[in-house]
Design an enzyme around this catalytic site. Structure first.
Site, PDB file in Angstrom:
ATOM      1  N   ARG A   1       0.873  -1.184   0.000  1.00 23.13           N
ATOM      2  CA  ARG A   1       0.000   0.000   0.000  1.00 23.13           C
ATOM      3  C   ARG A   1       0.900   1.221   0.000  1.00 23.13           C
ATOM      4  O   ARG A   1       1.647   1.452   0.945  1.00 23.13           O
ATOM      5  CB  ARG A   1      -0.903  -0.024   1.231  1.00 23.13           C
TER       6      ARG A   1
ATOM      7  N   SER B   1     -12.444  -2.527   0.929  1.00 23.51           N
ATOM      8  CA  SER B   1     -12.630  -1.928   2.256  1.00 23.51           C
ATOM      9  C   SER B   1     -14.095  -1.583   2.447  1.00 23.51           C
ATOM     10  O   SER B   1     -14.706  -0.976   1.564  1.00 23.51           O
ATOM     11  CB  SER B   1     -11.826  -0.629   2.379  1.00 23.51           C
TER      12      SER B   1
ATOM     13  N   LYS C   1      -4.547   5.865   8.134  1.00 24.69           N
ATOM     14  CA  LYS C   1      -5.362   6.093   6.933  1.00 24.69           C
ATOM     15  C   LYS C   1      -5.989   7.471   7.056  1.00 24.69           C
ATOM     16  O   LYS C   1      -6.677   7.745   8.031  1.00 24.69           O
ATOM     17  CB  LYS C   1      -6.440   5.013   6.829  1.00 24.69           C
TER      18      LYS C   1
HETATM   19  N1  3NM Z   1      -7.840   0.723   6.128  1.00 25.91           N
HETATM   20  P1  3NM Z   1      -3.172   0.591  11.560  1.00 25.91           P
HETATM   21  S1  3NM Z   1      -7.988   1.327   8.576  1.00 25.91           S
HETATM   22  C1  3NM Z   1      -5.424   0.901   5.593  1.00 25.91           C
HETATM   23  O1  3NM Z   1     -10.889   0.832   7.945  1.00 25.91           O
HETATM   24  C2  3NM Z   1      -6.549   0.979   6.529  1.00 25.91           C
HETATM   25  O2  3NM Z   1     -10.560   0.344   5.860  1.00 25.91           O
HETATM   26  C3  3NM Z   1      -8.712   0.874   7.120  1.00 25.91           C
HETATM   27  O3  3NM Z   1      -3.512   0.822  10.023  1.00 25.91           O
HETATM   28  C4  3NM Z   1     -10.160   0.675   6.963  1.00 25.91           C
HETATM   29  O4  3NM Z   1      -3.119  -0.874  11.772  1.00 25.91           O
HETATM   30  C5  3NM Z   1      -6.463   1.325   7.872  1.00 25.91           C
HETATM   31  O5  3NM Z   1      -1.832   1.248  11.729  1.00 25.91           O
HETATM   32  C6  3NM Z   1      -5.216   1.644   8.605  1.00 25.91           C
HETATM   33  O6  3NM Z   1      -4.258   1.271  12.341  1.00 25.91           O
HETATM   34  C7  3NM Z   1      -4.738   0.487   9.435  1.00 25.91           C
END
Ligand code: 3NM
Length: 210
Positions: free
Chosen positions: A38, A107, A136
């Site tokens: 990503r 997502s 994000k």
């Molecule tokens: N997508 P971390 S939350 C890439 O809710 C991504 O669709 C999300 O990163 C969604 O584990 C997210 O550092 C970020 O919180 C996840």
């Protein structure tokens, strides 16, 4: 698609002094069985170079490899699939491009989106953000573990919980019914990436029999 337990997404901003391939290899050695590239900032050319390296790495270990957003890059390196968001091409159109043999992940942030993803033929969905996340930018408010419970009740395609998931809160996520966990910062930002993955896998194995 091959089932999985621990999904690691790249986040190079969390390991500025360490090489991407080294960090992702540690994740794989710790038990991560699916990897996603990503990269929302670099040019397609740079994303392609990284994708080639991660394809080689994941092939060596027999781990599933997914590319975020760049369908053309995914096809060029023969990734196992793509991951797209709510503002991307509809699933049906993406399917025409990648064919039946590639994985398409989407997502989702609400049960209506999950229903639509299933109807349209997604292979798996992301369910999140469960908790607050800084990884994000355009993300909605946390959906909490309530959304996991809704998905467990209604949706039959595989789902992976994502967003703010850490070793200290993953038990809540598993107790709500998630069988697959995804994280960026907790894994790739860790000093010992392999150990964090092993600890996630232990917790998943304690709660879930896939
Ligand atoms: N997508 P971390 S939350 C890439 O809710 C991504 O669709 C999300 O990163 C969604 O584990 C997210 O550092 C970020 O919180 C996840």
């Amino acid at each position: 698609m091959k089932d999985f337990k621990l999904y690691t997404i790249t986040g190079e901003e969390f390991h500025p002094n360490r090489d991407l391939v080294t960090v992702m290899e540690q994740a794989i050695l710790g038990g991560s069985d699916i990897i996603q590239l990503r990269d929302k900032t670099n040019s397609k050319k740079v994303v392609f170079e990284k994708a080639k390296q991660l394809r080689e790495l994941t092939k060596k270990y027999g781990v599933t490899f997914i590319v975020n957003d760049h369908i053309d890059v995914a096809l060029a390196v023969d990734a196992d699939g793509i991951h797209i968001g709510q503002d991307d091409l509809p699933i049906e159109e993406a399917r025409k491009i990648v064919g039946e043999n590639k994985i398409i992940g989407l997502s989702t942030h609400a049960i209506e989106e999950a229903r639509e993803a299933e109807r349209a033929g997604a292979d798996y969905i992301g369910v999140g953000p469960i908790f607050h996340t800084k990884s994000k930018v355009d993300v909605v408010d946390p959906v909490t573990t309530d959304y996991i419970r809704q998905v467990v009740q209604e949706i039959t395609i595989p789902f992976v919980a994502i967003g703010g998931i850490k070793l200290h809160n993953v038990d809540q996520v598993l107790e709500a019914g998630a069988a697959r966990i995804c994280a960026i910062s907790e894994i790739v930002g860790a000093e010992d990436v392999q150990s964090v993955c092993q600890q996630f896998i232990e917790k998943i194995n304690q709660k879930v029999k896939l």
